[in-house]
Design a protein around this motif. Structure first.
Motif, PDB file in Angstrom:
ATOM      1  N   ASN A   1      -4.762  20.887  43.618  1.00  0.00           N
ATOM      2  CA  ASN A   1      -3.516  20.377  44.447  1.00  0.00           C
ATOM      3  C   ASN A   1      -2.973  21.604  45.247  1.00  0.00           C
ATOM      4  O   ASN A   1      -1.649  21.763  45.008  1.00  0.00           O
ATOM      5  N   LEU A   2      -4.072  22.150  46.033  1.00  0.00           N
ATOM      6  CA  LEU A   2      -3.360  23.345  46.862  1.00  0.00           C
ATOM      7  C   LEU A   2      -3.026  22.827  48.272  1.00  0.00           C
ATOM      8  O   LEU A   2      -3.768  21.831  48.670  1.00  0.00           O
TER       9      LEU A   2
ATOM     10  N   LEU B   1      -1.214  29.690  50.718  1.00  0.00           N
ATOM     11  CA  LEU B   1      -1.369  28.175  49.966  1.00  0.00           C
ATOM     12  C   LEU B   1       0.082  28.236  49.245  1.00  0.00           C
ATOM     13  O   LEU B   1       0.446  28.914  48.723  1.00  0.00           O
ATOM     14  N   SER B   2       0.117  26.840  49.113  1.00  0.00           N
ATOM     15  CA  SER B   2       1.246  26.254  48.158  1.00  0.00           C
ATOM     16  C   SER B   2       0.532  25.656  47.118  1.00  0.00           C
ATOM     17  O   SER B   2      -0.391  24.967  47.157  1.00  0.00           O
ATOM     18  N   ASP B   3       1.065  26.507  45.975  1.00  0.00           N
ATOM     19  CA  ASP B   3       0.500  25.999  44.750  1.00  0.00           C
ATOM     20  C   ASP B   3       1.329  25.524  43.516  1.00  0.00           C
ATOM     21  O   ASP B   3       1.862  26.300  42.519  1.00  0.00           O
ATOM     22  N   PRO B   4       1.735  24.364  43.719  1.00  0.00           N
ATOM     23  CA  PRO B   4       2.743  23.522  42.650  1.00  0.00           C
ATOM     24  C   PRO B   4       2.503  23.579  41.373  1.00  0.00           C
ATOM     25  O   PRO B   4       3.451  23.659  40.331  1.00  0.00           O
ATOM     26  N   ASP B   5       1.158  23.588  40.973  1.00  0.00           N
ATOM     27  CA  ASP B   5       0.930  23.579  39.629  1.00  0.00           C
ATOM     28  C   ASP B   5       0.423  25.063  39.255  1.00  0.00           C
ATOM     29  O   ASP B   5       0.000  24.988  38.023  1.00  0.00           O
ATOM     30  N   ASP B   6       0.662  25.929  39.972  1.00  0.00           N
ATOM     31  CA  ASP B   6       0.473  27.608  39.285  1.00  0.00           C
ATOM     32  C   ASP B   6      -0.820  27.900  39.031  1.00  0.00           C
ATOM     33  O   ASP B   6      -0.991  28.613  38.056  1.00  0.00           O
ATOM     34  N   VAL B   7      -1.969  27.410  39.842  1.00  0.00           N
ATOM     35  CA  VAL B   7      -3.200  27.532  39.168  1.00  0.00           C
ATOM     36  C   VAL B   7      -3.442  29.080  39.746  1.00  0.00           C
ATOM     37  O   VAL B   7      -4.527  29.389  39.276  1.00  0.00           O
ATOM     38  N   LEU B   8      -2.960  29.720  40.715  1.00  0.00           N
ATOM     39  CA  LEU B   8      -2.989  30.930  40.979  1.00  0.00           C
ATOM     40  C   LEU B   8      -2.267  31.865  40.276  1.00  0.00           C
ATOM     41  O   LEU B   8      -1.925  33.107  40.883  1.00  0.00           O
ATOM     42  N   GLN B   9      -1.578  31.694  39.410  1.00  0.00           N
ATOM     43  CA  GLN B   9      -0.495  32.617  38.784  1.00  0.00           C
ATOM     44  C   GLN B   9      -0.939  33.811  38.518  1.00  0.00           C
ATOM     45  O   GLN B   9      -0.292  34.872  38.188  1.00  0.00           O
ATOM     46  N   SER B  10      -2.233  33.788  37.807  1.00  0.00           N
ATOM     47  CA  SER B  10      -3.033  35.181  37.406  1.00  0.00           C
ATOM     48  C   SER B  10      -3.492  35.771  38.632  1.00  0.00           C
ATOM     49  O   SER B  10      -3.976  37.059  38.249  1.00  0.00           O
TER      50      SER B  10
ATOM     51  N   PHE C   1      -8.053  34.000  37.031  1.00  0.00           N
ATOM     52  CA  PHE C   1      -8.556  32.556  36.624  1.00  0.00           C
ATOM     53  C   PHE C   1      -9.214  32.148  37.924  1.00  0.00           C
ATOM     54  O   PHE C   1      -8.723  32.463  39.143  1.00  0.00           O
ATOM     55  N   HIS C   2     -10.269  31.432  37.947  1.00  0.00           N
ATOM     56  CA  HIS C   2     -10.996  30.776  39.003  1.00  0.00           C
ATOM     57  C   HIS C   2     -11.743  31.621  39.824  1.00  0.00           C
ATOM     58  O   HIS C   2     -12.497  31.268  40.970  1.00  0.00           O
ATOM     59  N   ILE C   3     -11.909  32.842  39.627  1.00  0.00           N
ATOM     60  CA  ILE C   3     -12.772  33.920  40.225  1.00  0.00           C
ATOM     61  C   ILE C   3     -13.860  34.293  39.117  1.00  0.00           C
ATOM     62  O   ILE C   3     -13.701  34.679  37.895  1.00  0.00           O
ATOM     63  N   THR C   4     -15.131  34.348  39.669  1.00  0.00           N
ATOM     64  CA  THR C   4     -16.186  35.117  39.119  1.00  0.00           C
ATOM     65  C   THR C   4     -16.662  36.338  39.772  1.00  0.00           C
ATOM     66  O   THR C   4     -16.796  36.284  41.021  1.00  0.00           O
ATOM     67  N   CYS C   5     -17.203  37.217  38.897  1.00  0.00           N
ATOM     68  CA  CYS C   5     -17.746  38.483  39.535  1.00  0.00           C
ATOM     69  C   CYS C   5     -19.151  38.845  38.970  1.00  0.00           C
ATOM     70  O   CYS C   5     -19.233  38.068  37.985  1.00  0.00           O
ATOM     71  N   ASN C   6     -19.894  39.427  39.735  1.00  0.00           N
ATOM     72  CA  ASN C   6     -21.274  40.103  39.025  1.00  0.00           C
ATOM     73  C   ASN C   6     -20.814  41.470  38.237  1.00  0.00           C
ATOM     74  O   ASN C   6     -19.579  41.846  38.063  1.00  0.00           O
ATOM     75  N   GLN C   7     -22.061  41.889  37.855  1.00  0.00           N
ATOM     76  CA  GLN C   7     -21.751  43.011  36.753  1.00  0.00           C
ATOM     77  C   GLN C   7     -21.116  44.381  37.693  1.00  0.00           C
ATOM     78  O   GLN C   7     -20.775  45.306  37.119  1.00  0.00           O
ATOM     79  N   ASP C   8     -21.177  44.327  38.939  1.00  0.00           N
ATOM     80  CA  ASP C   8     -20.627  45.436  39.476  1.00  0.00           C
ATOM     81  C   ASP C   8     -18.971  45.194  40.014  1.00  0.00           C
ATOM     82  O   ASP C   8     -18.494  45.761  40.939  1.00  0.00           O
ATOM     83  N   ASN C   9     -18.592  44.312  39.577  1.00  0.00           N
ATOM     84  CA  ASN C   9     -17.376  43.738  39.833  1.00  0.00           C
ATOM     85  C   ASN C   9     -16.965  43.410  41.339  1.00  0.00           C
ATOM     86  O   ASN C   9     -16.011  43.373  41.767  1.00  0.00           O
ATOM     87  N   ARG C  10     -18.074  42.488  41.863  1.00  0.00           N
ATOM     88  CA  ARG C  10     -17.670  42.150  43.360  1.00  0.00           C
ATOM     89  C   ARG C  10     -17.681  40.588  42.966  1.00  0.00           C
ATOM     90  O   ARG C  10     -18.575  39.794  42.344  1.00  0.00           O
ATOM     91  N   VAL C  11     -16.905  40.017  43.777  1.00  0.00           N
ATOM     92  CA  VAL C  11     -16.709  38.537  43.758  1.00  0.00           C
ATOM     93  C   VAL C  11     -17.651  37.687  44.289  1.00  0.00           C
ATOM     94  O   VAL C  11     -18.239  37.833  45.322  1.00  0.00           O
TER      95      VAL C  11
END
Length: 218
Positions: free
Chosen positions: A82-83, A42-51, A63-73
């Motif tokens: 803007n991707l 992906l092209s990410d001009p606003d750096d939303v994927l910087q983390s 950022f923008h990722i949620t996991c359960n209690q077992d650390n699974r996405v």
């Protein structure tokens, strides 16, 4: 000999315990690799994927990722970010993923058939992009899917009849594409409003069972 056997048994227990402890980490790393493959595509001009740092133990702190209690996405929330770029088949490895939210971007290319491996998926929101190609028939394997929103793209081909087998499906919107054939009328499609199929210039009306082939005008 008894001492040796005891030591060997003790070592085996330790090894098994370590394997059990490391298993979630290995899975999380695999999921991180899959998500990082998406980032690279992906092209990410606003750096939303910087983390999205692949050197971390797992992607649950990104950022923008949620996991359960077992650390699974379980969620990827990148709607209206803007991707641009394309989707990657590696996302099919996210077997605990429930929500894939990539709407209102400028994503191009096709929907990977590997998305059919997302067995926990509840919501697939890819609307308002520039996605082309067909709707993969493999999406019919998503037995937990409730929301399928692919409207306002450049999709072609037929509406896969495999989708009528998803009893959990409540919302389907594939309007404003270039689909062809006829609209399914069985299973969950029995209750989908016709305006959720509009503005597909080659898409005929609802199929008449036994009278119309669903690949009409394709």
């Amino acid at each position: 000999m008894a001492v040796v056997a005891d030591v060997a048994a003790g070592t085996l227990v330790v090894v098994l315990a370590m394997a059990l402890l490391l298993a979630p980490l290995v899975s999380s790393n695999s999921e991180g690799d899959a998500l990082y493959a998406l980032r690279k595509s992906l092209s990410d001009p606003d750096d939303v994927l910087q983390s999205w740092d692949p050197t971390l133990v797992n992607p649950c702190t990104w950022f923008h990722i949620t996991c359960n209690q077992d650390n699974r996405v379980t969620r990827v929330d990148l709607g209206n970010s803007n991707l641009s770029g394309h989707l990657v088949p590696e996302l099919g490895r996210l077997e605990h993923l429930q929500y894939l939210e990539l709407y209102k971007n400028n994503i191009q290319g096709t929907i990977p058939s590997e998305f059919g491996n997302l067995k926990s998926l509840i919501s697939l929101d890819l609307y308002n992009n520039n996605i082309s190609g067909v709707i993969p028939p493999t999406l019919g394997k998503l037995k937990s899917l409730v929301f399928l929103r692919l409207n306002d793209n450049c999709l072609t081909g037929q509406i896969p009849r495999e989708l009528v087998k998803i009893s959990s499906l409540k919302v389907v919107d594939i309007s404003n594409n270039d689909l062809c054939g006829t609209i399914p009328t069985t299973g969950p499609f029995e209750h989908i409003p016709l305006n959720n199929f509009e503005n597909n210039r080659r898409l005929e009306g609802p199929e008449l069972q036994g009278l119309a082939l669903y690949d009409t005008n394709c």
